[in-house]
Design a protein around this motif. Structure first.
Motif, PDB file in Angstrom:
ATOM      1  N   ILE A 145      55.283 -12.304  56.819  1.00  0.00           N
ATOM      2  CA  ILE A 145      56.549 -11.673  57.183  1.00  0.00           C
ATOM      3  C   ILE A 145      57.607 -11.981  56.121  1.00  0.00           C
ATOM      4  O   ILE A 145      57.824 -13.131  55.767  1.00  0.00           O
ATOM      5  CB  ILE A 145      57.030 -12.161  58.556  1.00  0.00           C
ATOM      6  CG1 ILE A 145      56.045 -11.722  59.642  1.00  0.00           C
ATOM      7  CG2 ILE A 145      58.439 -11.641  58.868  1.00  0.00           C
ATOM      8  CD1 ILE A 145      56.309 -12.326  60.998  1.00  0.00           C
TER       9      ILE A 145
ATOM     10  N   LYS B 235      60.611  -9.698  56.157  1.00  0.00           N
ATOM     11  CA  LYS B 235      61.834  -9.041  56.624  1.00  0.00           C
ATOM     12  C   LYS B 235      61.791  -8.889  58.139  1.00  0.00           C
ATOM     13  O   LYS B 235      60.744  -8.554  58.701  1.00  0.00           O
ATOM     14  CB  LYS B 235      61.966  -7.655  55.974  1.00  0.00           C
ATOM     15  CG  LYS B 235      63.207  -6.880  56.377  1.00  0.00           C
ATOM     16  CD  LYS B 235      63.255  -5.555  55.638  1.00  0.00           C
ATOM     17  CE  LYS B 235      64.485  -4.754  56.015  1.00  0.00           C
ATOM     18  NZ  LYS B 235      64.534  -3.474  55.275  1.00  0.00           N
ATOM     19  N   VAL B 236      62.940  -9.148  58.783  1.00  0.00           N
ATOM     20  CA  VAL B 236      63.086  -8.960  60.223  1.00  0.00           C
ATOM     21  C   VAL B 236      64.364  -8.161  60.453  1.00  0.00           C
ATOM     22  O   VAL B 236      65.412  -8.470  59.875  1.00  0.00           O
ATOM     23  CB  VAL B 236      63.168 -10.307  60.968  1.00  0.00           C
ATOM     24  CG1 VAL B 236      63.397 -10.091  62.451  1.00  0.00           C
ATOM     25  CG2 VAL B 236      61.909 -11.129  60.732  1.00  0.00           C
ATOM     26  N   GLU B 237      64.266  -7.103  61.266  1.00  0.00           N
ATOM     27  CA  GLU B 237      65.421  -6.295  61.634  1.00  0.00           C
ATOM     28  C   GLU B 237      65.651  -6.438  63.137  1.00  0.00           C
ATOM     29  O   GLU B 237      64.689  -6.567  63.889  1.00  0.00           O
ATOM     30  CB  GLU B 237      65.180  -4.818  61.318  1.00  0.00           C
ATOM     31  CG  GLU B 237      64.951  -4.524  59.856  1.00  0.00           C
ATOM     32  CD  GLU B 237      64.594  -3.071  59.635  1.00  0.00           C
ATOM     33  OE1 GLU B 237      65.463  -2.330  59.161  1.00  0.00           O
ATOM     34  OE2 GLU B 237      63.454  -2.704  59.966  1.00  0.00           O
ATOM     35  N   THR B 238      66.919  -6.396  63.562  1.00  0.00           N
ATOM     36  CA  THR B 238      67.221  -6.476  64.988  1.00  0.00           C
ATOM     37  C   THR B 238      68.320  -5.503  65.373  1.00  0.00           C
ATOM     38  O   THR B 238      69.086  -5.031  64.527  1.00  0.00           O
ATOM     39  CB  THR B 238      67.695  -7.888  65.398  1.00  0.00           C
ATOM     40  OG1 THR B 238      68.923  -8.181  64.736  1.00  0.00           O
ATOM     41  CG2 THR B 238      66.651  -8.939  65.095  1.00  0.00           C
TER      42      THR B 238
ATOM     43  N   ILE C  40      63.530  -5.830  67.995  1.00  0.00           N
ATOM     44  CA  ILE C  40      63.216  -6.632  66.814  1.00  0.00           C
ATOM     45  C   ILE C  40      62.023  -5.998  66.103  1.00  0.00           C
ATOM     46  O   ILE C  40      61.107  -5.480  66.752  1.00  0.00           O
ATOM     47  CB  ILE C  40      62.935  -8.103  67.182  1.00  0.00           C
ATOM     48  CG1 ILE C  40      62.825  -8.981  65.930  1.00  0.00           C
ATOM     49  CG2 ILE C  40      61.715  -8.225  68.090  1.00  0.00           C
ATOM     50  CD1 ILE C  40      62.888 -10.467  66.219  1.00  0.00           C
ATOM     51  N   LYS C  41      62.078  -5.979  64.765  1.00  0.00           N
ATOM     52  CA  LYS C  41      61.013  -5.373  63.961  1.00  0.00           C
ATOM     53  C   LYS C  41      60.629  -6.327  62.840  1.00  0.00           C
ATOM     54  O   LYS C  41      61.500  -6.889  62.177  1.00  0.00           O
ATOM     55  CB  LYS C  41      61.491  -4.041  63.381  1.00  0.00           C
ATOM     56  CG  LYS C  41      60.409  -3.247  62.680  1.00  0.00           C
ATOM     57  CD  LYS C  41      60.928  -1.865  62.304  1.00  0.00           C
ATOM     58  CE  LYS C  41      59.845  -0.978  61.745  1.00  0.00           C
ATOM     59  NZ  LYS C  41      60.343   0.378  61.452  1.00  0.00           N
ATOM     60  N   PHE C  42      59.319  -6.497  62.634  1.00  0.00           N
ATOM     61  CA  PHE C  42      58.776  -7.393  61.619  1.00  0.00           C
ATOM     62  C   PHE C  42      58.099  -6.587  60.521  1.00  0.00           C
ATOM     63  O   PHE C  42      57.368  -5.644  60.804  1.00  0.00           O
ATOM     64  CB  PHE C  42      57.743  -8.339  62.240  1.00  0.00           C
ATOM     65  CG  PHE C  42      58.302  -9.198  63.328  1.00  0.00           C
ATOM     66  CD1 PHE C  42      58.932 -10.394  63.032  1.00  0.00           C
ATOM     67  CD2 PHE C  42      58.200  -8.818  64.659  1.00  0.00           C
ATOM     68  CE1 PHE C  42      59.449 -11.197  64.031  1.00  0.00           C
ATOM     69  CE2 PHE C  42      58.717  -9.608  65.677  1.00  0.00           C
ATOM     70  CZ  PHE C  42      59.347 -10.804  65.361  1.00  0.00           C
ATOM     71  N   HIS C  43      58.318  -6.993  59.266  1.00  0.00           N
ATOM     72  CA  HIS C  43      57.710  -6.333  58.102  1.00  0.00           C
ATOM     73  C   HIS C  43      56.888  -7.361  57.326  1.00  0.00           C
ATOM     74  O   HIS C  43      57.324  -8.500  57.147  1.00  0.00           O
ATOM     75  CB  HIS C  43      58.784  -5.770  57.181  1.00  0.00           C
ATOM     76  CG  HIS C  43      59.648  -4.734  57.831  1.00  0.00           C
ATOM     77  ND1 HIS C  43      59.369  -3.395  57.761  1.00  0.00           N
ATOM     78  CD2 HIS C  43      60.778  -4.851  58.566  1.00  0.00           C
ATOM     79  CE1 HIS C  43      60.297  -2.722  58.418  1.00  0.00           C
ATOM     80  NE2 HIS C  43      61.164  -3.596  58.924  1.00  0.00           N
TER      81      HIS C  43
ATOM     82  N   TYR D 266      57.562  -3.241  65.922  1.00  0.00           N
ATOM     83  CA  TYR D 266      58.802  -3.530  66.647  1.00  0.00           C
ATOM     84  C   TYR D 266      58.535  -3.715  68.128  1.00  0.00           C
ATOM     85  O   TYR D 266      57.544  -3.227  68.668  1.00  0.00           O
ATOM     86  CB  TYR D 266      59.859  -2.446  66.404  1.00  0.00           C
ATOM     87  CG  TYR D 266      59.606  -1.137  67.108  1.00  0.00           C
ATOM     88  CD1 TYR D 266      60.144  -0.906  68.379  1.00  0.00           C
ATOM     89  CD2 TYR D 266      58.856  -0.137  66.521  1.00  0.00           C
ATOM     90  CE1 TYR D 266      59.917   0.296  69.030  1.00  0.00           C
ATOM     91  CE2 TYR D 266      58.629   1.056  67.157  1.00  0.00           C
ATOM     92  CZ  TYR D 266      59.162   1.279  68.417  1.00  0.00           C
ATOM     93  OH  TYR D 266      58.927   2.464  69.062  1.00  0.00           O
TER      94      TYR D 266
ATOM     95  N   SER E 158      69.780  -7.505  59.765  1.00  0.00           N
ATOM     96  CA  SER E 158      68.477  -7.771  59.160  1.00  0.00           C
ATOM     97  C   SER E 158      68.541  -9.038  58.313  1.00  0.00           C
ATOM     98  O   SER E 158      69.613  -9.452  57.877  1.00  0.00           O
ATOM     99  CB  SER E 158      68.005  -6.595  58.299  1.00  0.00           C
ATOM    100  OG  SER E 158      68.792  -6.467  57.150  1.00  0.00           O
TER     101      SER E 158
ATOM    102  N   GLU F 123      66.100 -10.790  55.102  1.00  0.00           N
ATOM    103  CA  GLU F 123      64.986 -10.488  54.197  1.00  0.00           C
ATOM    104  C   GLU F 123      64.898 -11.546  53.110  1.00  0.00           C
ATOM    105  O   GLU F 123      65.913 -11.965  52.562  1.00  0.00           O
ATOM    106  CB  GLU F 123      65.201  -9.117  53.567  1.00  0.00           C
ATOM    107  CG  GLU F 123      64.116  -8.701  52.613  1.00  0.00           C
ATOM    108  CD  GLU F 123      64.304  -7.277  52.106  1.00  0.00           C
ATOM    109  OE1 GLU F 123      63.604  -6.921  51.151  1.00  0.00           O
ATOM    110  OE2 GLU F 123      65.138  -6.536  52.646  1.00  0.00           O
TER     111      GLU F 123
END
Length: 141
Positions: A36, A38-41, A58-61, A85, A101, A103
Motif C-alpha cells: 500500500i 496511497k490511502v484515500e478517504t 476508504i480506498k487503498f492503492h 474501497y 488522501s 501518499e
C-alpha cells in the motif's frame, strides 16, 4: 526499516473500530511483491470545526515494491480495479463528504509505502474518526 536478515513477514493482529461486527465483512491484501502506497478517504465533517467527524469511505492503492508501478487488484467480484474501497468510494468530486488522501511518493528513485499509522474511533456505530499516517518506508535493492 526491513532488517537485512529478515526473511519472514508477520501478520498484523487487531481491529480498528468497534469490537463487535455490524454489516458485511471483507478483507484485502495487495498482490505479491506490492504494498500500500496511497490511502484515500471521505469524511462527514470538517476536521477544523470541532465536530466529531467519521470516515464514510476508504480506498487503498498498491504498487510494485521494486518498480513503483501502480498495481491493479482484484475486487470481491474478481474484477481488476485501480484500488479497493470500503463504504462510499472516495472521490475528489464527491459533493456530500470531505475528501482526504495520504501518499508515500518516490525518494531517490525508490518507491515509498505506508509503514505505520494510528487511529481514533468512537464507541458509537459511526466508526473510525481519523487515521494518522506516521511513516513511509522505501524499498532499495
Amino acid at each position: 526499516k526491513v532488517k537485512d536478515k529478515s526473511k519472514n513477514a508477520e501478520l498484523v493482529e487487531g481491529k480498528i473500530g468497534k469490537k463487535s461486527n455490524f454489516g458485511t465483512s471483507d478483507d484485502f491484501t495487495c498482490p505479491p511483491h506490492s504494498a500500500i502506497y496511497k490511502v484515500e478517504t471521505l469524511h462527514d465533517s470538517d476536521r477544523n470545526n470541532g465536530e466529531s467527524a467519521h470516515i464514510k469511505g476508504i480506498k487503498f492503492h498498491c504498487r510494485d515494491i521494486e518498480s513503483g508501478n501502480k498495481i491493479r487488484v482484484l475486487d470481491s467480484e474478481n474484477n481488476l480495479v485501480d484500488g479497493i474501497y470500503y463504504g462510499v468510494e472516495p472521490s475528489q468530486e464527491n459533493k456530500y463528504y470531505t475528501y482526504s488522501s495520504a501518499e508515500c511518493g518516490m525518494k531517490d528513485k525508490s518507491p515509498g509505502f505506508i509503514a505505520n499509522f494510528d487511529s481514533h474511533h468512537s464507541n458509537s456505530p459511526q466508526g473510525v474518526q481519523n487515521l494518522k499516517f506516521n511513516y513511509c518506508t522505501y524499498y532499495r535493492k
